[in-house]
Design a protein around this motif. Sequence first.
Motif, mmCIF file in Angstrom:
data_model
loop_
_atom_site.group_PDB
_atom_site.id
_atom_site.type_symbol
_atom_site.label_atom_id
_atom_site.label_comp_id
_atom_site.label_asym_id
_atom_site.label_seq_id
_atom_site.Cartn_x
_atom_site.Cartn_y
_atom_site.Cartn_z
ATOM 1 N N LEU A 1 -0.705 -17.357 -0.516
ATOM 2 C CA LEU A 1 -0.978 -16.540 -1.697
ATOM 3 C C LEU A 1 -2.444 -16.125 -1.751
ATOM 4 O O LEU A 1 -2.778 -14.968 -2.000
ATOM 5 C CB LEU A 1 -0.593 -17.331 -2.956
ATOM 6 N N VAL A 2 -3.348 -17.055 -1.497
ATOM 7 C CA VAL A 2 -4.779 -16.749 -1.538
ATOM 8 C C VAL A 2 -5.120 -15.720 -0.459
ATOM 9 O O VAL A 2 -5.749 -14.695 -0.725
ATOM 10 C CB VAL A 2 -5.613 -18.044 -1.367
ATOM 11 N N LEU A 3 -4.662 -15.968 0.764
ATOM 12 C CA LEU A 3 -5.004 -15.040 1.856
ATOM 13 C C LEU A 3 -4.404 -13.652 1.629
ATOM 14 O O LEU A 3 -5.072 -12.639 1.846
ATOM 15 C CB LEU A 3 -4.525 -15.601 3.195
ATOM 16 N N SER A 4 -3.153 -13.597 1.188
ATOM 17 C CA SER A 4 -2.536 -12.283 1.012
ATOM 18 C C SER A 4 -3.183 -11.551 -0.162
ATOM 19 O O SER A 4 -3.413 -10.350 -0.094
ATOM 20 C CB SER A 4 -1.028 -12.402 0.829
ATOM 21 N N ASN A 5 -3.538 -12.259 -1.219
ATOM 22 C CA ASN A 5 -4.220 -11.619 -2.350
ATOM 23 C C ASN A 5 -5.551 -11.016 -1.904
ATOM 24 O O ASN A 5 -5.879 -9.886 -2.256
ATOM 25 C CB ASN A 5 -4.464 -12.641 -3.467
ATOM 26 N N ILE A 6 -6.324 -11.769 -1.123
ATOM 27 C CA ILE A 6 -7.627 -11.271 -0.667
ATOM 28 C C ILE A 6 -7.439 -10.012 0.194
ATOM 29 O O ILE A 6 -8.066 -8.978 -0.047
ATOM 30 C CB ILE A 6 -8.367 -12.365 0.141
ATOM 31 N N THR A 7 -6.527 -10.101 1.172
ATOM 32 C CA THR A 7 -6.336 -8.966 2.085
ATOM 33 C C THR A 7 -5.850 -7.728 1.345
ATOM 34 O O THR A 7 -6.342 -6.619 1.571
ATOM 35 C CB THR A 7 -5.308 -9.328 3.171
ATOM 36 N N ILE A 8 -4.869 -7.924 0.477
ATOM 37 C CA ILE A 8 -4.290 -6.773 -0.201
ATOM 38 C C ILE A 8 -5.309 -6.136 -1.135
ATOM 39 O O ILE A 8 -5.432 -4.920 -1.221
ATOM 40 C CB ILE A 8 -2.990 -7.186 -0.920
ATOM 41 N N SER A 9 -6.111 -6.984 -1.774
ATOM 42 C CA SER A 9 -7.132 -6.438 -2.653
ATOM 43 C C SER A 9 -8.189 -5.676 -1.847
ATOM 44 O O SER A 9 -8.678 -4.630 -2.267
ATOM 45 C CB SER A 9 -7.748 -7.585 -3.452
ATOM 46 N N ALA A 10 -8.515 -6.175 -0.663
ATOM 47 C CA ALA A 10 -9.505 -5.486 0.176
ATOM 48 C C ALA A 10 -8.978 -4.147 0.672
ATOM 49 O O ALA A 10 -9.741 -3.197 0.856
ATOM 50 C CB ALA A 10 -9.889 -6.366 1.359
ATOM 51 N N LEU A 11 -7.668 -4.064 0.873
ATOM 52 C CA LEU A 11 -7.087 -2.836 1.416
ATOM 53 C C LEU A 11 -6.527 -1.920 0.331
ATOM 54 O O LEU A 11 -5.928 -0.901 0.635
ATOM 55 C CB LEU A 11 -5.950 -3.187 2.397
ATOM 56 N N ARG A 12 -6.722 -2.295 -0.950
ATOM 57 C CA ARG A 12 -5.984 -1.584 -1.999
ATOM 58 C C ARG A 12 -6.326 -0.100 -2.078
ATOM 59 O O ARG A 12 -5.490 0.706 -2.493
ATOM 60 C CB ARG A 12 -6.188 -2.257 -3.358
ATOM 61 N N LYS A 13 -7.560 0.275 -1.668
ATOM 62 C CA LYS A 13 -7.927 1.696 -1.778
ATOM 63 C C LYS A 13 -7.470 2.497 -0.571
ATOM 64 O O LYS A 13 -7.431 3.712 -0.604
ATOM 65 C CB LYS A 13 -9.437 1.812 -1.959
ATOM 66 N N VAL A 14 -7.132 1.815 0.518
ATOM 67 C CA VAL A 14 -6.731 2.509 1.748
ATOM 68 C C VAL A 14 -5.221 2.744 1.779
ATOM 69 O O VAL A 14 -4.744 3.713 2.366
ATOM 70 C CB VAL A 14 -7.131 1.675 2.990
ATOM 71 N N ILE A 15 -4.467 1.844 1.141
ATOM 72 C CA ILE A 15 -3.003 1.934 1.234
ATOM 73 C C ILE A 15 -2.493 3.016 0.279
ATOM 74 O O ILE A 15 -2.732 2.937 -0.922
ATOM 75 C CB ILE A 15 -2.358 0.590 0.850
ATOM 76 N N PRO A 16 -1.760 4.016 0.802
ATOM 77 C CA PRO A 16 -1.195 5.027 -0.097
ATOM 78 C C PRO A 16 -0.147 4.400 -1.015
ATOM 79 O O PRO A 16 0.653 3.557 -0.575
ATOM 80 C CB PRO A 16 -0.552 6.040 0.852
ATOM 81 N N GLU A 17 -0.154 4.848 -2.265
ATOM 82 C CA GLU A 17 0.725 4.315 -3.305
ATOM 83 C C GLU A 17 2.207 4.183 -2.889
ATOM 84 O O GLU A 17 2.786 3.109 -3.036
ATOM 85 C CB GLU A 17 0.574 5.212 -4.550
ATOM 86 N N PRO A 18 2.845 5.270 -2.356
ATOM 87 C CA PRO A 18 4.305 5.173 -2.158
ATOM 88 C C PRO A 18 4.735 4.124 -1.131
ATOM 89 O O PRO A 18 5.875 3.653 -1.197
ATOM 90 C CB PRO A 18 4.687 6.579 -1.647
ATOM 91 N N ILE A 19 3.843 3.776 -0.179
ATOM 92 C CA ILE A 19 4.308 2.829 0.840
ATOM 93 C C ILE A 19 3.667 1.455 0.672
ATOM 94 O O ILE A 19 3.614 0.657 1.602
ATOM 95 C CB ILE A 19 4.046 3.349 2.276
ATOM 96 N N ARG A 20 3.177 1.162 -0.538
ATOM 97 C CA ARG A 20 2.449 -0.100 -0.683
ATOM 98 C C ARG A 20 3.340 -1.320 -0.459
ATOM 99 O O ARG A 20 2.920 -2.286 0.173
ATOM 100 C CB ARG A 20 1.774 -0.162 -2.051
ATOM 101 N N ILE A 21 4.591 -1.244 -0.923
ATOM 102 C CA ILE A 21 5.454 -2.431 -0.811
ATOM 103 C C ILE A 21 5.695 -2.833 0.649
ATOM 104 O O ILE A 21 5.486 -3.987 1.022
ATOM 105 C CB ILE A 21 6.787 -2.229 -1.573
ATOM 106 N N PRO A 22 6.119 -1.887 1.531
ATOM 107 C CA PRO A 22 6.262 -2.304 2.941
ATOM 108 C C PRO A 22 4.981 -2.861 3.535
ATOM 109 O O PRO A 22 5.028 -3.844 4.297
ATOM 110 C CB PRO A 22 6.681 -1.026 3.666
ATOM 111 N N VAL A 23 3.834 -2.264 3.181
ATOM 112 C CA VAL A 23 2.574 -2.775 3.709
ATOM 113 C C VAL A 23 2.333 -4.203 3.220
ATOM 114 O O VAL A 23 1.966 -5.089 3.997
ATOM 115 C CB VAL A 23 1.405 -1.838 3.317
ATOM 116 N N PHE A 24 2.588 -4.443 1.929
ATOM 117 C CA PHE A 24 2.419 -5.801 1.389
ATOM 118 C C PHE A 24 3.293 -6.781 2.161
ATOM 119 O O PHE A 24 2.857 -7.874 2.523
ATOM 120 C CB PHE A 24 2.823 -5.871 -0.091
ATOM 121 N N ILE A 25 4.531 -6.366 2.392
ATOM 122 C CA ILE A 25 5.466 -7.298 3.045
ATOM 123 C C ILE A 25 4.996 -7.622 4.452
ATOM 124 O O ILE A 25 5.036 -8.773 4.896
ATOM 125 C CB ILE A 25 6.900 -6.722 3.032
ATOM 126 N N ILE A 26 4.489 -6.593 5.161
ATOM 127 C CA ILE A 26 3.988 -6.849 6.525
ATOM 128 C C ILE A 26 2.823 -7.828 6.469
ATOM 129 O O ILE A 26 2.766 -8.792 7.242
ATOM 130 C CB ILE A 26 3.562 -5.533 7.204
#
Lengths: 197, 207
Positions: free
Chosen positions: A46-71
């Motif tokens: 949870l800690v690692l995924s939260n950090i990574t996703i927050s760091a990438l939040r501006k790069v990931i396009p909105e419509p495909i965020r869920i698949p990216v999160f899952i990966i």
Amino acid sequence: MFKHFTEGIIKNNPVLVLMLGLCPTLAVSTTALDALGMGVAVIFVLVLSNITISALRKVIPEPIRIPVFIIIISTFVTIMDFTLHALSSELYGALGIFVPLVVVNCIILGRAEAFASKHGIFTSFLDGLGMGIGFTIIIFLMGAIREILGSGKIFGNIILGTTFAESPVIYMILPPGGFLVIAFLMGGLNWFQQRSK
Amino acid sequence: MKLRMILSLTIVCLLSAFLLSWVYKTTEPKIEKDKAGKLKIHLMETAFPDAFEYEVSTKDTTFWIAYDSLKKTIGKAKFEEIIPDTLWSVLDTLGEQIGIVFKVYPKGYGGPIETLVGLSMDTIITGIRPATPAEGLKETPGLGVKILEPWFKRQFIGKKEKEVLLKKDGGTLDAITASTKSSRAVANGAREGIERYKKYLRYQAIE
């Protein structure tokens, strides 16, 4: 800022208030040790995924965020699985079965979507840590209660006397016992919160 | 926008794949070593738990050649009927065969119970070892999982084929309270394994 850390522990406890991660909480809480193992595995991912996703939040396009999160989440889970096995075969023996279960824990995807994708890296780290600890406390409580009543033991050591340990309330370590304990914990938290108002 | 979506998903996937393959490559030798070491420890526990120095061989070629030729003469279906699912031979330090270990998968309460059974040359059980939950045992935690308790496993040692039955079924083994199904599965699995192995010995004798 510190409130993001404490929120996950009681006020927004992932299991009892947000109702996330109920499946592992019910399934992996038959002994206190298993529950603790599951909790630690969840905190780590949870800690690692939260950090990574927050760091990438501006790069990931909105419509495909869920698949990216899952990966991202499943990558961390797999890394943890391999590293744990390579580093310590004893720890892997104890925790190994819980690691693959972490990937389907909806707390992680839930926090990625609801919090990390909208907040900064440090606050997301605090949120992940708080939520993880909140989850661990509840699953550990469940595990301890169910192990004490269902096997008469705690961490494998007999308490409540040997007579009880020979014929404990087996019902408690079967699935219905899990539902019963979680219902009491939820009721208890609600009662506590209403009373303190 | 579309291009950006495709690109970012591709990049994330590629990064993840590279990272994972790197982690896999670095951890693989240790994991393989750990698995091989564990299998050996498990086989040793089953073969002669408290005995002298010996070697469990997985590369005993003569044994496997005999095996393969038997498979050809009697056909695959018959072969599977008489041979326990997986078989290892136990050798002493001089290379003499002193026993075998085989693996059976009797059906328990929650699924197959992967069980290693060790036999001496006169087909007396030298030890049994069901898989732990971490290795895929699916029995009920706190109930069926008790087949892993030492007292349960110990009572198999020194038993002959006919004695490997629960007391309820007319044998000599105590069942675990409230987990008769799991206990029975292990007992019957071990006994059926011995029966099949004995059939194999008879076939071998005829040849």
